[in-house]
Each structure stands twice: as structure tokens, then as C-alpha cells.
Design a protein around this motif. Structure first.
Motif, short mmCIF file in Angstrom:
data_model
loop_
_atom_site.label_atom_id
_atom_site.label_comp_id
_atom_site.label_asym_id
_atom_site.label_seq_id
_atom_site.Cartn_x
_atom_site.Cartn_y
_atom_site.Cartn_z
N LYS A 214 0.84 -1.21 0.00
CA LYS A 214 0.00 0.00 0.00
C LYS A 214 0.87 1.25 0.00
CE LYS A 214 -3.67 0.15 2.63
NZ LYS A 214 -4.53 0.29 3.84
N ALA A 215 0.65 2.11 -1.00
CA ALA A 215 1.35 3.40 -1.08
C ALA A 215 0.32 4.51 -0.99
CB ALA A 215 2.12 3.51 -2.39
N ALA A 216 0.64 5.56 -0.26
CA ALA A 216 -0.31 6.66 -0.09
C ALA A 216 0.38 7.99 -0.35
CB ALA A 216 -0.90 6.65 1.33
N ALA A 217 -0.33 8.89 -0.98
CA ALA A 217 0.16 10.25 -1.23
C ALA A 217 -0.88 11.23 -0.74
CB ALA A 217 0.44 10.45 -2.72
N LEU A 218 -0.41 12.28 -0.08
CA LEU A 218 -1.30 13.32 0.45
C LEU A 218 -1.08 14.59 -0.36
CD1 LEU A 218 -3.32 13.53 2.83
CD2 LEU A 218 -1.50 14.59 4.15
N VAL A 219 -2.15 15.05 -1.01
CA VAL A 219 -2.03 16.18 -1.93
C VAL A 219 -2.92 17.33 -1.47
CG1 VAL A 219 -2.21 16.92 -4.33
CG2 VAL A 219 -1.67 14.54 -3.81
N PRO A 220 -2.34 18.47 -1.06
CA PRO A 220 -3.16 19.63 -0.72
C PRO A 220 -3.60 20.38 -1.99
CG PRO A 220 -0.86 20.10 -0.27
CD PRO A 220 -0.91 18.70 -0.80
N VAL A 221 -4.90 20.63 -2.11
CA VAL A 221 -5.44 21.33 -3.27
C VAL A 221 -6.15 22.59 -2.80
CG1 VAL A 221 -6.94 21.16 -5.28
CG2 VAL A 221 -5.74 19.14 -4.46
#
Length: 438
Positions: A214-221
Motif C-alpha cells: 500500500k502506497a499513499a500520497a497526500l495532496v493539498p489542493v
């Protein structure tokens, strides 16, 4: 934003509140007098907005019918005499755009699938976006992205992730696992004399096993972008870029150097066999450097590897130092670097290859790899989650409040693994201090 789109966005927000109250009652909760009054008020406001939208749409249609061709002589282009606009006008869809539209709509609707689907329909988004939002299913606290949209993201990652860009092979992980047999020893054919017994020979095999990690990325928009709920290719491009860059950087970081412990995949550095890990020369003169680079290539060549898909991976610092090297006549030692190649093979640059290794914290690594033999096993089930209240750490390690910054955090979770078909296809140069003083 046009008046129609603005009204549709307001109606979608009211509908979200209305659906929340309706769900409470459907789940067995008795609505209070205040909630019943709010429900009635919301119904009236939605009906009023629908009437305004209808009138605004009629006004836009009337304005379109009354439009006349514009003489574009000032730009050196004349309108056709009969007023027709000649075509066809087909613009290639940028990979990741549909996924970005889906994310933007879901984030604007705070994860409410029904409201997002209605916004897609009212905002004249593509039919596939509307249908996808209507059929997505809840994942583990998030939204499970349809497979066709997940494929769109994988395609967008190719120019972003240096490993994908170099031509690794992408394979599906059925049920989260994949086993690829590999030959570890070949048969041997020999010549024999008269009445001699033919010697026995055989092949030996091994397996490369890939299992979903499992890979996760957190992206602020920015919420300012999300409020632009209409179809806007520039906005969609920004959202798609944020998503793919974050995921691509994470892939490169782990597929190059992760050690495979715990929940991590194993990267190139730890797949390489000991005989294919070479220390850089202590005295970095041109002859020693050239011999060292040739030695990395030789390890793969003598393993009978097809060389057509080989290439280099290194930190930009390493490449710029090699680019600055001069021979005894002042000529560039490796002029082909200006064309993105080194010794006849393409070069991939990644800041995910560290330059702070070693006792003195100034060493890096350089890789020579047959990328056609590298595999990324992919589970196509992407899950996305949203939050306007959570906090996150920025690149400098500082805590940032999404609420205070007026941002929405988009968390993307993917499952994949990485591995080679043949271990001999990877060579690693270590203790590379080149350019440490630049």
C-alpha cells in the motif's frame, strides 16, 4: 465562472444538506422540528434556484442565437463568408484529466458521490465522468476509483516517475499477487566424440514474487480551484499534476532505494547482487571514471542481457559533474550528455537518489539497469479520501492546517510492488562523491 454554473454549484451544496437530512430519516432517526423546518426551507431554496437556472439557461441560449461572426482581420485571419467555423477541432485528452475532474468534484462535494455526480451533469462534464461518479463504491473510508480512471492515472505517471519513463514493464496484480518464473541457469551444449556419452544438462529456475504494497500520497489542493466547478482544462491540469507528481515521487523513492522490510517494496539498490555493486574510484580522474562506468555496463553485458532497454539513473548533481569533465584538450569528456545520454544510453535524473550517504554525508549512487526486465505489479484499485480539517507536514517538516490555508487534502492510496525478472540486470555504483563541492 458563468452565472449558470454558479447557480448549479449553489444548488448542489443545498442538495447535499437536503440529502444528509433525508439519510438521517431513512436510517431511522426522527427529525426534530428544527430539522423538519430546515428540510422544508432547503426544498424551497432548491426549487427557487432551479427556476433561476432555467431562466439563465434560456438567456444564454438566446444570447448564443443572436451572436454574429467576428471579423478576425486584425489577427490576419478572416471568418468564412457564410459564418461557418471550420474544423474538425479535436484536442487530445491529457492523461489524468478525467481523474482530476473526478477528484475535484468529489472534493467540492465533500465526498458526497450523489452531489458530485449531479455537479458533473449540471456542469457539462463528460458523460464518462458523470457515470463514473454515479457508480463508484465506498472503499475503506474513501471512494474506490473506477478501473478506467485508475488506468488514466497510471498513464499520467509515466512521464512523471523517472522509473516509468525509462521503460519498466507494468503488469496487473491479480488478487494482489504475481509470481514470475525466471531462469537462473541455462542449458549447456557441448561437442562430443565418437561413442562418447552425451553429458546431462538442465536449466535451473527461480521466482520473482510480487505482492501488493500500500502506497499513499497526500495532496493539498486549493479550495479556490475546487470552487471552479465548471470544466476548466487549466484547473484540471493543476489538480492532475499535483496528484501524479506526489505519486510519482513516492514511487521513485521506494522503487529505487526501499529495502523491502515490513510494508515496503524492495527497490533497485537492494535487488542488486553483491557482484554488481561497485565502489566509485577514490581518485576521480577521467581515466578512472571511464573505467568505472564501463565496469557497470560490463557486469550486465557479461550476463547475456539484451542491452536495447538499458539506461542510467543518477542524481542531477552527478550528471552535472560528469557534464563538466574535460579531456586533456579541453573538450567535453561526455558530449552526448547534452542530448540526455551517457555512453550511448539514456539518462534518468531523480532527486530521490540521495546525495547525503556515507560517513561524511556527501556520497551518492549511480545505477545502470536493463529497464525492460524491471516490473511494476499494479493493483488498479485506487482509493481517494478528502478532508478540509486535517493537518499535514510540508516539505520542510512544518505542520500546516488545511482549514487555515483554505485547502482540501486529497489522499490517494494505491497498491503495487516492484521487482526484476533477472537480478543480473541491475548494477549500482556506490560512494559517488562527484560534485559534492558544487
Amino acid at each position: 465562472m458563468s452565472k449558470v454554473l454558479q447557480l448549479r454549484s449553489e444548488r448542489a451544496e443545498l442538495n447535499t444538506k437536503l440529502q444528509a437530512l433525508a439519510k438521517l430519516e431513512a436510517d431511522g432517526t426522527n427529525l426534530s422540528a428544527e430539522q423538519l423546518q430546515e428540510f422544508t426551507t432547503l426544498e424551497a431554496q432548491i426549487a427557487d434556484l432551479s427556476a433561476k437556472i432555467s431562466r439563465a439557461e434560456q438567456a444564454e441560449k438566446a444570447a448564443a442565437l443572436s451572436a454574429v461572426p467576428v471579423d478576425e482581420g486584425a489577427q490576419g485571419k478572416q471568418s468564412p463568408p457564410d459564418g461557418r467555423i471550420e474544423g474538425p477541432f479535436t484536442e487530445k485528452q491529457v492523461p489524468g484529466t478525467k481523474m482530476a475532474q473526478m477528484v475535484r468534484l468529489l472534493a467540492a462535494a465533500q465526498g458526497n458521490q450523489q452531489a458530485a455526480a449531479q455537479m458533473a451533469k449540471d456542469g457539462n462534464f463528460g458523460a464518462d465522468v458523470h457515470m463514473a461518479l454515479s457508480t463508484v463504491t465506498p472503499g475503506a473510508g474513501g471512494v474506490l476509483v473506477p478501473t478506467n480512471f485508475a488506468s488514466d492515472v497510471i498513464e499520467a505517471l509515466r512521464p512523471t516517475s523517472v522509473l516509468r519513463k525509462m521503460g519498466v514493464t507494468s503488469l496487473p496484480l491479480n488478487n494482489g499477487n504475481l509470481t514470475m518464473p525466471r531462469i537462473t541457469g541455462n542449458t549447456v551444449v557441448t561437442y562430443i566424440g565418437t561413442e562418447q556419452d552425451i553429458p546431462l544438462t538442465g536449466m535451473t529456475f527461480g521466482d520473482t514474487k510480487l505482492s501488493a504494497k500500500k502506497a499513499a500520497a497526500l495532496v493539498p489542493v486549493s479550495n479556490d480551484l475546487l470552487r471552479m466547478s465548471g470544466v476548466n482544462p487549466r484547473v484540471d491540469g493543476l489538480v492532475a499534476n499535483d496528484l501524479t507528481v506526489s505519486m510519482g515521487l513516492s514511487e521513485d523513492l521506494h522503487f529505487i532505494r526501499a529495502d523491502g522490510s515490513g510494508v515496503l517494496p524492495k527497490g533497485l539498490r537492494h535487488w542488486a547482487i553483491a557482484q554488481h555493486v561497485l565502489p566509485a574510484p577514490v581518485d576521480p580522474n577521467l581515466a578512472a571514471i571511464d573505467l568505472f562506468l564501463g565496469g557497470l555496463m560490463l557486469r550486465i553485458e557479461t550476463a547475456n542481457v539484451m542491452m536495447a532497454s538499458c539506461g542510467w539513473l543518477m542524481h542531477p548533481r552527478t550528471l552535472r559533474w560528469l557534464q563538466s569533465l574535460r579531456d586533456g584538450n579541453g573538450n567535453k569528456a561526455y558530449p552526448e550528455i547534452d542530448q540526455g545520454q551517457l555512453k550511448g544510453y539514456p539518462v534518468g535524473l531523480s532527486n530521490q537518489i540521495p546525495v547525503n550517504l556515507g560517513d561524511d554525508g556527501n556520497e551518492s549512487e549511480i545505477y545502470f539497469v536493463n529497464f525492460a526486465d524491471m516490473m511494476i505489479g499494479e493493483d488498479m484499485d485506487l482509493v481517494i479520501d478528502f478532508s478540509k480539517e486535517a493537518a499535514y507536514k510540508d516539505g520542510a517538516g512544518n505542520m500546516v492546517s488545511a482549514f487555515q490555508r483554505d485547502q482540501t487534502l486529497v489522499r490517494v492510496i494505491a497498491k503495487h510492488d516492484f521487482g526484476p525478472r533477472h537480478l543480473e540486470c541491475i548494477t549500482v555504483g556506490i560512494n559517488v562523491k562527484w560534485g559534492a563541492g558544487m
